[in-house]
Motif scaffolding. Structure first.
Motif, PDB file in Angstrom:
ATOM      1  N   VAL A   1       0.857  -1.183   0.000  1.00 36.45           N
ATOM      2  CA  VAL A   1       0.000   0.000   0.000  1.00 36.45           C
ATOM      3  C   VAL A   1       0.893   1.233   0.000  1.00 36.45           C
ATOM      4  N   ASN A   2       0.793   2.037  -1.042  1.00 35.77           N
ATOM      5  CA  ASN A   2       1.500   3.315  -1.075  1.00 35.77           C
ATOM      6  C   ASN A   2       0.860   4.292  -0.094  1.00 35.77           C
ATOM      7  N   ARG A   3       1.640   5.245   0.362  1.00 38.68           N
ATOM      8  CA  ARG A   3       1.100   6.332   1.192  1.00 38.68           C
ATOM      9  C   ARG A   3       1.496   7.644   0.523  1.00 38.68           C
ATOM     10  N   ILE A   4       0.521   8.305  -0.056  1.00 37.14           N
ATOM     11  CA  ILE A   4       0.767   9.563  -0.751  1.00 37.14           C
ATOM     12  C   ILE A   4       0.275  10.704   0.129  1.00 37.14           C
ATOM     13  N   GLY A   5       1.133  11.673   0.333  1.00 35.00           N
ATOM     14  CA  GLY A   5       0.776  12.788   1.198  1.00 35.00           C
ATOM     15  C   GLY A   5       1.774  13.916   1.049  1.00 35.00           C
ATOM     16  N   PHE A   6       1.995  14.624   2.133  1.00 36.12           N
ATOM     17  CA  PHE A   6       2.763  15.864   2.052  1.00 36.12           C
ATOM     18  C   PHE A   6       4.037  15.819   2.892  1.00 36.12           C
ATOM     19  N   TYR A   7       5.086  16.387   2.316  1.00 35.32           N
ATOM     20  CA  TYR A   7       6.314  16.714   3.046  1.00 35.32           C
ATOM     21  C   TYR A   7       6.358  18.224   3.238  1.00 35.32           C
ATOM     22  N   ALA A   8       6.913  18.633   4.393  1.00 39.83           N
ATOM     23  CA  ALA A   8       7.064  20.052   4.711  1.00 39.83           C
ATOM     24  C   ALA A   8       8.429  20.262   5.356  1.00 39.83           C
ATOM     25  N   ARG A   9       8.788  21.515   5.573  1.00 38.80           N
ATOM     26  CA  ARG A   9      10.007  21.801   6.321  1.00 38.80           C
ATOM     27  C   ARG A   9       9.766  21.531   7.804  1.00 38.80           C
TER      28      ARG A   9
ATOM     29  N   GLU B   1       5.016  10.364  -2.582  1.00 35.54           N
ATOM     30  CA  GLU B   1       4.862   9.059  -1.935  1.00 35.54           C
ATOM     31  C   GLU B   1       5.876   8.965  -0.797  1.00 35.54           C
ATOM     32  N   GLN B   2       5.425   8.512   0.360  1.00 28.53           N
ATOM     33  CA  GLN B   2       6.229   8.594   1.575  1.00 28.53           C
ATOM     34  C   GLN B   2       7.557   7.852   1.482  1.00 28.53           C
ATOM     35  N   ALA B   3       7.529   6.589   1.086  1.00 34.90           N
ATOM     36  CA  ALA B   3       8.766   5.810   1.058  1.00 34.90           C
ATOM     37  C   ALA B   3       9.709   6.292  -0.034  1.00 34.90           C
ATOM     38  N   LEU B   4       9.155   6.764  -1.142  1.00 35.94           N
ATOM     39  CA  LEU B   4       9.990   7.335  -2.198  1.00 35.94           C
ATOM     40  C   LEU B   4      10.735   8.556  -1.674  1.00 35.94           C
ATOM     41  N   ALA B   5      10.025   9.435  -0.958  1.00 37.02           N
ATOM     42  CA  ALA B   5      10.670  10.619  -0.393  1.00 37.02           C
ATOM     43  C   ALA B   5      11.766  10.223   0.589  1.00 37.02           C
ATOM     44  N   ALA B   6      11.478   9.255   1.446  1.00 33.50           N
ATOM     45  CA  ALA B   6      12.476   8.806   2.416  1.00 33.50           C
ATOM     46  C   ALA B   6      13.709   8.256   1.713  1.00 33.50           C
ATOM     47  N   HIS B   7      13.493   7.533   0.622  1.00 32.62           N
ATOM     48  CA  HIS B   7      14.613   6.988  -0.145  1.00 32.62           C
ATOM     49  C   HIS B   7      15.456   8.112  -0.757  1.00 32.62           C
ATOM     50  N   LEU B   8      14.803   9.109  -1.332  1.00 34.46           N
ATOM     51  CA  LEU B   8      15.538  10.222  -1.944  1.00 34.46           C
ATOM     52  C   LEU B   8      16.334  10.994  -0.895  1.00 34.46           C
TER      53      LEU B   8
END
Length: 255
Positions: free
Chosen positions: A110-118, A179-186
């Motif tokens: 299950v992907n988790r799509i949401g927001f990243y912020a500072r 996508e949460q895990a994609l952002a964490a990977h980057l």
């Protein structure tokens, strides 16, 4: 026959018997799978080719199949799936029109799509209407969640997710839809200097399942679908699913 001759004969007979037995053992069938580069889920250079790939291999193996994975650009993945060139496609979101040439497995992830912020900044992401006027980074060509589109928040389009995270770090965006895990990977691999500066905001906006799809162009696709679903249930039951996720994603919990 003397003792030495008897020993040699016995060894030869045993060797021939072993060859016969090996010849009678059928090799596990090999399925060809196709994916696009989608870290940390799928990737030709990732450990074990990514967590989604590793889980797919394990599920098929539990059902008696070996696998080989090739990587293509996404448009080519879909074109080759339509043509029946591969047994299965990895990491697919559900779209009804794809059922013309694919059948969907049970959800694998299950992907988790949401927001990243500072870090240190708070935004009411649970109430999308309150985000109007904020500079929100999106990626050109992506299909954004229906909830986001319905809220009419607009968005500043960039060429990729990494560009958006860089703009967020620099203060040129207020939020990034990702996508949460994609952002964490980057942040772990390509933007390490921003790892403590950018944070995920709960709750997720959308949680679309990711599937393996079997291509209808292959005569045994129904058999392969049933085998995959059976294997997936088995690795969830015996704990292998959770072990693979922990090994490849660490603190990100298995869905």
């Amino acid at each position: 026959m003397n003792t030495l001759g008897l020993r040699l004969f016995t060894r030869l007979a045993r060797g021939l018997l072993g060859l016969v037995l090996l010849g009678n053992v059928a090799a596990a069938p090999v399925l060809q799978l196709v994916s696009t580069e989608y870290p940390p889920y799928c990737g030709s250079e990732l450990p074990e080719q990514g967590v989604f790939t590793a889980l797919t291999r394990a599920a098929f193996k539990a059902a008696g199949f070996e696998t080989r994975v090739v990587f293509r650009p996404w448009a080519r993945v879909l074109a080759e799936a339509r043509a029946g060139q591969h047994d299965a496609v990895l990491a697919v979101w559900y779209q009804a029109e794809r059922e013309q040439y694919m059948v969907y497995s049970d959800p694998l992830w299950v992907n988790r799509i949401g927001f990243y912020a500072r870090a240190g900044e708070t935004h009411p992401v649970h109430q999308l209407s309150a985000l109007k006027g904020l500079r929100i980074g999106i990626v050109r060509g992506y299909a954004n969640p229906l909830e986001f589109e319905a809220a009419d928040l607009g968005g500043e389009a960039a060429v990729d997710d990494l560009t958006n995270l860089r703009k967020l770090q620099a203060g040129r965006l207020d939020l990034v839809l990702i996508e949460q895990a994609l952002a964490a990977h980057l942040l772990k691999t390509q933007l390490r200097e921003a790892a403590g500066q950018l944070v995920w905001l709960e709750p997720a906006l959308a949680s679309p399942p990711l599937y393996v799809t079997l291509t209808r162009g292959k005569p045994q696709y129904r058999k392969h679908l049933a085998a995959f679903n059976r294997g997936l249930a088995e690795i969830r039951r015996n704990g292998e699913y959770a072990r693979i996720v922990q090994r490849l994603l660490g603190p990100l919990a298995a869905p």
